[in-house]
Design a protein around this motif. Structure first.
Motif, PDB file in Angstrom:
ATOM      1  N   GLU A 150      38.995 -28.325  48.380  1.00  0.00           N
ATOM      2  CA  GLU A 150      39.907 -28.097  49.501  1.00  0.00           C
ATOM      3  C   GLU A 150      39.131 -27.907  50.806  1.00  0.00           C
ATOM      4  OE1 GLU A 150      43.017 -28.257  50.099  1.00  0.00           O
ATOM      5  OE2 GLU A 150      44.242 -27.748  48.354  1.00  0.00           O
ATOM      6  N   LEU A 151      38.040 -27.135  50.759  1.00  0.00           N
ATOM      7  CA  LEU A 151      37.289 -26.861  51.979  1.00  0.00           C
ATOM      8  C   LEU A 151      36.503 -28.088  52.431  1.00  0.00           C
ATOM      9  CD1 LEU A 151      36.691 -24.733  54.084  1.00  0.00           C
ATOM     10  CD2 LEU A 151      34.765 -23.949  52.690  1.00  0.00           C
ATOM     11  N   LEU A 152      35.912 -28.825  51.497  1.00  0.00           N
ATOM     12  CA  LEU A 152      35.199 -30.054  51.860  1.00  0.00           C
ATOM     13  C   LEU A 152      36.130 -31.022  52.586  1.00  0.00           C
ATOM     14  CD1 LEU A 152      33.076 -30.795  48.659  1.00  0.00           C
ATOM     15  CD2 LEU A 152      32.162 -30.352  50.946  1.00  0.00           C
ATOM     16  N   TYR A 153      37.324 -31.187  52.060  1.00  0.00           N
ATOM     17  CA  TYR A 153      38.267 -32.138  52.651  1.00  0.00           C
ATOM     18  C   TYR A 153      38.887 -31.592  53.929  1.00  0.00           C
ATOM     19  CZ  TYR A 153      42.430 -35.080  53.148  1.00  0.00           C
ATOM     20  OH  TYR A 153      43.408 -35.905  53.640  1.00  0.00           O
ATOM     21  N   ALA A 154      39.231 -30.308  53.932  1.00  0.00           N
ATOM     22  CA  ALA A 154      39.907 -29.732  55.099  1.00  0.00           C
ATOM     23  C   ALA A 154      38.987 -29.657  56.311  1.00  0.00           C
ATOM     24  CB  ALA A 154      40.440 -28.340  54.756  1.00  0.00           C
ATOM     25  N   ALA A 155      37.724 -29.290  56.096  1.00  0.00           N
ATOM     26  CA  ALA A 155      36.805 -29.048  57.217  1.00  0.00           C
ATOM     27  C   ALA A 155      35.863 -30.212  57.479  1.00  0.00           C
ATOM     28  CB  ALA A 155      36.001 -27.775  56.953  1.00  0.00           C
ATOM     29  N   GLY A 156      35.733 -31.141  56.547  1.00  0.00           N
ATOM     30  CA  GLY A 156      34.848 -32.282  56.740  1.00  0.00           C
ATOM     31  C   GLY A 156      33.388 -31.884  56.861  1.00  0.00           C
ATOM     32  N   ARG A 312      36.324 -37.772  70.123  1.00  0.00           N
ATOM     33  CA  ARG A 312      35.383 -36.702  70.478  1.00  0.00           C
ATOM     34  C   ARG A 312      35.715 -35.399  69.751  1.00  0.00           C
ATOM     35  NH1 ARG A 312      31.510 -37.829  73.815  1.00  0.00           N
ATOM     36  NH2 ARG A 312      31.672 -39.593  75.258  1.00  0.00           N
ATOM     37  N   ALA A 313      36.981 -35.174  69.470  1.00  0.00           N
ATOM     38  CA  ALA A 313      37.344 -33.984  68.701  1.00  0.00           C
ATOM     39  C   ALA A 313      36.806 -34.093  67.277  1.00  0.00           C
ATOM     40  CB  ALA A 313      38.863 -33.822  68.682  1.00  0.00           C
ATOM     41  N   VAL A 314      36.871 -35.297  66.703  1.00  0.00           N
ATOM     42  CA  VAL A 314      36.320 -35.518  65.368  1.00  0.00           C
ATOM     43  C   VAL A 314      34.804 -35.364  65.393  1.00  0.00           C
ATOM     44  CG1 VAL A 314      36.097 -37.181  63.479  1.00  0.00           C
ATOM     45  CG2 VAL A 314      38.254 -36.998  64.719  1.00  0.00           C
ATOM     46  N   GLN A 315      34.175 -35.847  66.456  1.00  0.00           N
ATOM     47  CA  GLN A 315      32.727 -35.681  66.610  1.00  0.00           C
ATOM     48  C   GLN A 315      32.342 -34.207  66.581  1.00  0.00           C
ATOM     49  OE1 GLN A 315      31.246 -36.722  70.467  1.00  0.00           O
ATOM     50  NE2 GLN A 315      29.100 -36.407  69.938  1.00  0.00           N
ATOM     51  N   GLU A 316      33.091 -33.384  67.315  1.00  0.00           N
ATOM     52  CA  GLU A 316      32.803 -31.949  67.363  1.00  0.00           C
ATOM     53  C   GLU A 316      33.047 -31.300  66.011  1.00  0.00           C
ATOM     54  OE1 GLU A 316      34.109 -27.983  69.937  1.00  0.00           O
ATOM     55  OE2 GLU A 316      34.754 -29.978  70.575  1.00  0.00           O
ATOM     56  N   LEU A 317      34.107 -31.708  65.344  1.00  0.00           N
ATOM     57  CA  LEU A 317      34.427 -31.149  64.030  1.00  0.00           C
ATOM     58  C   LEU A 317      33.305 -31.439  63.040  1.00  0.00           C
ATOM     59  CD1 LEU A 317      36.694 -29.888  62.127  1.00  0.00           C
ATOM     60  CD2 LEU A 317      37.191 -32.259  61.522  1.00  0.00           C
ATOM     61  N   LEU A 318      32.801 -32.673  63.048  1.00  0.00           N
ATOM     62  CA  LEU A 318      31.783 -33.083  62.086  1.00  0.00           C
ATOM     63  C   LEU A 318      30.389 -32.598  62.464  1.00  0.00           C
ATOM     64  CD1 LEU A 318      32.883 -36.771  61.363  1.00  0.00           C
ATOM     65  CD2 LEU A 318      33.446 -34.707  60.070  1.00  0.00           C
ATOM     66  N   GLY A 319      30.205 -32.208  63.722  1.00  0.00           N
ATOM     67  CA  GLY A 319      28.886 -31.756  64.155  1.00  0.00           C
ATOM     68  C   GLY A 319      27.926 -32.887  64.406  1.00  0.00           C
ATOM     69  N   HIS A 320      28.439 -34.065  64.799  1.00  0.00           N
ATOM     70  CA  HIS A 320      27.581 -35.204  65.114  1.00  0.00           C
ATOM     71  C   HIS A 320      26.968 -35.030  66.501  1.00  0.00           C
ATOM     72  CE1 HIS A 320      29.829 -38.092  62.168  1.00  0.00           C
ATOM     73  NE2 HIS A 320      28.873 -37.415  61.577  1.00  0.00           N
ATOM     74  N   ALA A 321      25.671 -35.273  66.611  1.00  0.00           N
ATOM     75  CA  ALA A 321      25.019 -35.198  67.912  1.00  0.00           C
ATOM     76  C   ALA A 321      25.406 -36.379  68.785  1.00  0.00           C
ATOM     77  CB  ALA A 321      23.500 -35.144  67.739  1.00  0.00           C
ATOM     78  N   SER A 322      25.681 -37.517  68.168  1.00  0.00           N
ATOM     79  CA  SER A 322      25.993 -38.740  68.905  1.00  0.00           C
ATOM     80  C   SER A 322      27.396 -39.221  68.571  1.00  0.00           C
ATOM     81  CB  SER A 322      24.975 -39.836  68.556  1.00  0.00           C
ATOM     82  OG  SER A 322      25.405 -41.099  69.022  1.00  0.00           O
ATOM     83  N   LEU A 323      28.117 -39.636  69.610  1.00  0.00           N
ATOM     84  CA  LEU A 323      29.449 -40.191  69.376  1.00  0.00           C
ATOM     85  C   LEU A 323      29.364 -41.474  68.567  1.00  0.00           C
ATOM     86  CD1 LEU A 323      32.464 -39.757  70.070  1.00  0.00           C
ATOM     87  CD2 LEU A 323      32.126 -41.242  72.048  1.00  0.00           C
ATOM     88  N   GLY A 324      28.246 -42.201  68.698  1.00  0.00           N
ATOM     89  CA  GLY A 324      28.079 -43.438  67.952  1.00  0.00           C
ATOM     90  C   GLY A 324      28.138 -43.230  66.449  1.00  0.00           C
ATOM     91  N   THR A 325      27.641 -42.076  65.992  1.00  0.00           N
ATOM     92  CA  THR A 325      27.700 -41.783  64.559  1.00  0.00           C
ATOM     93  C   THR A 325      29.140 -41.631  64.108  1.00  0.00           C
ATOM     94  OG1 THR A 325      25.604 -40.593  64.775  1.00  0.00           O
ATOM     95  CG2 THR A 325      26.847 -40.245  62.750  1.00  0.00           C
ATOM     96  N   THR A 326      29.953 -41.009  64.931  1.00  0.00           N
ATOM     97  CA  THR A 326      31.359 -40.794  64.581  1.00  0.00           C
ATOM     98  C   THR A 326      32.137 -42.104  64.596  1.00  0.00           C
ATOM     99  OG1 THR A 326      31.116 -38.697  65.762  1.00  0.00           O
ATOM    100  CG2 THR A 326      33.328 -39.269  65.026  1.00  0.00           C
ATOM    101  N   GLN A 327      31.708 -43.050  65.415  1.00  0.00           N
ATOM    102  CA  GLN A 327      32.463 -44.288  65.580  1.00  0.00           C
ATOM    103  C   GLN A 327      32.507 -45.148  64.327  1.00  0.00           C
ATOM    104  OE1 GLN A 327      30.523 -45.767  69.144  1.00  0.00           O
ATOM    105  NE2 GLN A 327      32.337 -45.318  70.380  1.00  0.00           N
ATOM    106  N   ILE A 328      31.624 -44.871  63.350  1.00  0.00           N
ATOM    107  CA  ILE A 328      31.683 -45.621  62.097  1.00  0.00           C
ATOM    108  C   ILE A 328      33.050 -45.462  61.453  1.00  0.00           C
ATOM    109  CG2 ILE A 328      30.700 -43.691  60.807  1.00  0.00           C
ATOM    110  CD1 ILE A 328      30.343 -47.428  59.980  1.00  0.00           C
TER     111      ILE A 328
END
Length: 348
Positions: A150-156, A312-328
Motif C-alpha cells: 500500500e505504501l509503495l503504491y500510494a507514495a511512489g 512537476r508535482a509528480v517530479q517532486e513526489l518521486l524526488g527526481h532531481a531532473s524533470l527529464g527523468t520524470t518525463q519517461i
C-alpha cells in the motif's frame, strides 16, 4: 588546487570513487558501477602504455568504447561506460587534477529504450484485495505485506527509502511520511487513507506481535544498527546488504526496534526482503519486465499522470532531481493510450 599531472591513472580513479561515495553520497550500487567501468578503462589504458592521468586523451577513450562495441557489448553497457568516464574526467578537471577535460566531447550510442513495467489499476486493486483478505486473519506477516505494498503504491517511493523509514517518520494524522532519498535528500511524501488504514493495522496488531516474537526468541530485533542482511551501517553509509543505504547516509544509526517495517525474524526489513514480498505478488500477473518494488513506483507515477497530475508535482513526489527523468512516465502513458486505441477503436 594545483594540477596533478604526474599522478597515476589508478590513483586518480581511487580518489574519484572516494569522492563519489563520501563527497557526493552516491549509492553503493552507483559507486560499484563506476568502479567496474573505470577499472576496465585503467586496464585498457595500461595495456596501451598509458599509466598517467595526464596522458589520458579523447582518442584513447574513443578506442576504449570502440573496443567494447567490437566485442559485442550491449549499447546500454557502452552508454554506461561513456557516462562513467565522463563523470570521472569532469571531476578530475574541476578538481584540478588535469588541465582540461578529455571526456567532454566523448559520445556513445544511447542505451536501448525500455519503458518501465506498469501494473493496471484493476490489477493493483485485485492484488490489494487479496492481501487485505490475508491480513484480515491478523497474521503479522500478512499485515506487514499489505502495508508495504500500500505504501509503495500510494507514495511512489524507492525500496531503499521504504526500508529506511522509522516509526517516527510516519505522520498518520497528516497522512505523510518522511523519507531519505538519493544524495541524502529528505522529502515528505503524502499517502492515502487505504495506506493509512493498512499501516495502522500493521502498527497496532502486526508489528508488536512480530517484535515480541523475535524478542522472545534470540533478541536480535533490538540490537544496535541493521545487520549485514538489511542494515544501516554504523557510520551512516550503506551496510553490506540492504536497507537504507548511502542514498542518504546522513541519519544516525537506529535500533531495529525503531524501524517501521520488520522482517520475519524481527530485524529491520531489508531490500531483499521487500523484493521477495513484491516478487511473489507480481510473478503471476501478465506483462513483461522486472517484478520488484520499483514496479509500484512506476505504476504510481503513471497512474498519477493518467489522472491529470502535473508533471512537476509528480517530479517532486518521486524526488527526481531532473524533470527529464520524470518525463519517461509521459511516454508510458502515451504507449498505454496507443495500446488501448489499437485494441478498442474499430478503425485502428
Amino acid at each position: 588546487m594545483t594540477e596533478r599531472t604526474g599522478e597515476r591513472l589508478a590513483v586518480a580513479v581511487d580518489a574519484f570513487l572516494a569522492h563519489a561515495r563520501h563527497g557526493r553520497g552516491l549509492s553503493e550500487q552507483t559507486v560499484r558501477a563506476y568502479a567496474n567501468d573505470l577499472e576496465q578503462l585503467v586496464a585498457f589504458a595500461t595495456a596501451r602504455g598509458v599509466d598517467r592521468l595526464s596522458d589520458l586523451g579523447l582518442e584513447l577513450l574513443r578506442d576504449w568504447l570502440w573496443d567494447a562495441d567490437h566485442r559485442g557489448l550491449a549499447r546500454s553497457t557502452i552508454a554506461r561506460r561513456s557516462s562513467s568516464v565522463r563523470a570521472f574526467t569532469r571531476w578530475a578537471s574541476e578538481s584540478g587534477w588535469i588541465a582540461s577535460d578529455p571526456g567532454v566531447r566523448l559520445r556513445a550510442p544511447k542505451g536501448a529504450s525500455h519503458l518501465p513495467r506498469v501494473v493496471s489499476s484493476d490489477q493493483v486493486r485485485t492484488m490489494l484485495d487479496g492481501l487485505a483478505a490475508r491480513a484480515a486473519t491478523d497474521d503479522p506477516g500478512a499485515l506487514r505485506d499489505l502495508a508495504v505494498v500500500e505504501l509503495l503504491y500510494a507514495a511512489g517511493i524507492r525500496v531503499s527509502e521504504l526500508v529506511g523509514i522509522d516509526v517516527r517518520d510516519l505522520d498518520r494524522g497528516r497522512l505523510t511520511v518522511r523519507v531519505l532519498g538519493k544524495g541524502g535528500k529528505e522529502r515528505v511524501v503524502p499517502f492515502g487513507v487505504p495506506a493509512r488504514d493498512a499501516l495502522e493495522a500493521w502498527l497496532d496488531r502486526g508489528r508488536p506481535a512480530l517484535l515480541a516474537s523475535a524478542q522472545a526468541g534470540d533478541g536480535h530485533a533490538t540490537g544496535g544498527g541493521r545487520a549485514a542482511g538489511g542494515g544501516r551501517a554504523a557510520g551512516g553509509g550503506r551496510a553490506a546488504g540492504d536497507g537504507r543505504a548511502a542514498v542518504g547516509g546522513a541519519r544516525n544509526a537506529a535500533p531495529a526496534a525503531d524501524a517501521l517495517f520488520l522482517g520475519d525474524r524481527g530485524g529491520r526489513l531489508g531490500v531483499r526482503g521487500a523484493y521477495r514480498i513484491v516478487a511473489r505478488l507480481l510473478q503471476d500477473l501478465p506483462g513483461e519486465g522486472p517484478s520488484g518494488p520499483h514496479t509500484f513506483r512506476h505504476t504510481a507515477a503513471t497512474h498519477l499522470l493518467d489522472g491529470g497530475a502535473d508533471l512537476r508535482a509528480v517530479q517532486e513526489l518521486l524526488g527526481h532531481a531532473s524533470l527529464g527523468t520524470t518525463q519517461i512516465y509521459t511516454h508510458v502513458s502515451s504507449a498505454r493510450l496507443r495500446e488501448v486505441y489499437r485494441t478498442a477503436h474499430p478503425r485502428a
